[in-house]
Design an enzyme around this catalytic site. Sequence first.
Site, short mmCIF file in Angstrom:
data_model
loop_
_atom_site.label_atom_id
_atom_site.label_comp_id
_atom_site.label_asym_id
_atom_site.label_seq_id
_atom_site.Cartn_x
_atom_site.Cartn_y
_atom_site.Cartn_z
N ASP A 65 0.86 -1.17 0.00
CA ASP A 65 0.00 0.00 0.00
C ASP A 65 0.91 1.23 0.00
OD1 ASP A 65 -2.29 1.71 0.56
OD2 ASP A 65 -1.53 1.77 2.62
N ASP A 67 -0.27 5.09 0.97
CA ASP A 67 -0.52 6.07 2.04
C ASP A 67 -0.39 5.43 3.42
OD1 ASP A 67 -1.76 8.72 0.71
OD2 ASP A 67 -2.34 6.95 -0.44
#
Length: 270
Positions: A65, A67
Amino acid sequence: MAAGAAVVDVRDDGDGVAELRVRGGRDAVRRALADAASTLPAGQEVDVAVVPAAAREGRRLVVLDVDSTLITGEVVEMLAARAGVEGEVARVTEAAMRGEVDFAGSLHRRVALLEGLPATVLDDVLAEVVPSPGAATMARSLAAAGVPVGVVSGGFAEVVEPLAASLGVPHAEANRLEVSGGHLTGRVRGDVVDAAAKERFLRALAARHDVPLAGTVAVGDGANDLDMVRAAGTGVAFCAKPVLAAAADVVLTRRDLTAVVHLVGAPLVP
């Protein structure tokens, strides 16, 4: 240590990482090590990871991922600060990461608040993004070891793609913001990259590189990472929300992505 779990090798790499190779009793070993770590004196912390051999041998793949995982912040909140709606967007983001609201719906709500921002703010935000500690070393080390790396994000390709390129990460997928007349319209283009899309990205990248799912490692921090973390051979919760930590195979509490290099058994490249 449970019957059937035998230590066959112990390695200390001198960098605060000790590796124990065991046969059998994975759950029992995990519990025993976690219990031991919990008795350490205050101020002394250790992350415990028990991973299958498939994550450290043969063909491997790492998907992360972006963020609050590859980077320290949330791009949508950085954009929101420029629109004067940071507090409102942050509240929706937190609820989405805890799994309290639908991610796609929450993304549309947050992006709508960005309507009217000049598209040039995307370049400004990219310049201010701070990679998580160890991100560059992780990317460099995995590339040197021949381990493919991809990033997939519920954020925005306009930031994610150049960020990935700067780190030498060849595979990236994220949402795209709609722009008209040089300004954000408050809408995203195409389908939202949500939890299901992240899992599809993991599976497609594994197939592309001929890596069995058992050899894949998925790293995330929030509820929209649940599907890919569960699908991967080794799912990693990185400084994560409780909902993801409860589902992951490995929970990392220290913000240092070089831990991912150790998980796949690759040497660190300074």
